[in-house]
Scaffold this motif. Structure first.
Motif, mmCIF file in Angstrom:
data_model
loop_
_atom_site.group_PDB
_atom_site.id
_atom_site.type_symbol
_atom_site.label_atom_id
_atom_site.label_comp_id
_atom_site.label_asym_id
_atom_site.label_seq_id
_atom_site.Cartn_x
_atom_site.Cartn_y
_atom_site.Cartn_z
ATOM 1 N N THR A 3 0.890 -0.883 -0.114
ATOM 2 C CA THR A 3 0.000 0.130 -0.018
ATOM 3 C C THR A 3 0.643 1.448 -0.059
ATOM 4 O OG1 THR A 3 -0.133 0.042 2.438
ATOM 5 C CG2 THR A 3 -1.854 -1.069 1.181
ATOM 6 N N THR A 4 0.338 2.301 -0.412
ATOM 7 C CA THR A 4 1.045 3.626 -0.187
ATOM 8 C C THR A 4 1.018 4.109 1.008
ATOM 9 O OG1 THR A 4 -0.692 5.054 -1.136
ATOM 10 C CG2 THR A 4 0.689 4.048 -2.846
ATOM 11 N N LYS A 5 1.541 5.505 1.328
ATOM 12 C CA LYS A 5 1.391 6.120 2.377
ATOM 13 C C LYS A 5 -0.050 6.453 2.879
ATOM 14 C CE LYS A 5 6.038 8.057 2.807
ATOM 15 N NZ LYS A 5 6.695 9.221 2.793
ATOM 16 N N LYS A 6 -1.002 6.507 1.895
ATOM 17 C CA LYS A 6 -2.185 6.936 2.391
ATOM 18 C C LYS A 6 -3.286 5.541 2.377
ATOM 19 C CE LYS A 6 -2.030 11.307 -0.037
ATOM 20 N NZ LYS A 6 -2.600 12.083 -1.321
ATOM 21 N N GLN A 7 -2.560 4.509 2.484
ATOM 22 C CA GLN A 7 -3.118 3.382 2.461
ATOM 23 C C GLN A 7 -4.198 2.961 1.311
ATOM 24 O OE1 GLN A 7 -2.528 1.227 5.034
ATOM 25 N NE2 GLN A 7 -1.167 2.662 5.708
ATOM 26 N N VAL A 8 -3.778 3.642 -0.095
ATOM 27 C CA VAL A 8 -4.355 3.086 -0.914
ATOM 28 C C VAL A 8 -3.594 1.739 -1.679
ATOM 29 C CG1 VAL A 8 -4.901 3.868 -3.158
ATOM 30 C CG2 VAL A 8 -5.265 5.478 -1.479
#
Length: 60
Positions: A3-8
């Motif tokens: 996941t990315t930092k934005k939890q995407v």
């Protein structure tokens, strides 16, 4: 990679392409080391600090 930092989450296609790219880079790295050893040459690489280093074939 998940996941990315934005939890995407990454798409399945992105995950597959990432795995394929990693596999291709491993093959290229192995071929480069083999050719360097065969020619008794050296590789030029950088460390984490950005310093340039020459690695002789005997040390690979």
């Amino acid at each position: 990679m998940g996941t990315t930092k934005k939890q995407v989450g990454f798409s399945d296609r992105h995950k597959e392409l990432s795995k394929a790219t990693e596999a291709a880079l491993k093959k290229v790295r192995a071929k480069l080391v083999a050719e360097t050893k065969a020619k008794n040459s050296y590789l030029v690489v950088t460390d984490e600090a950005g310093n340039i280093k020459k690695i002789p074939a005997k040390d690979l």
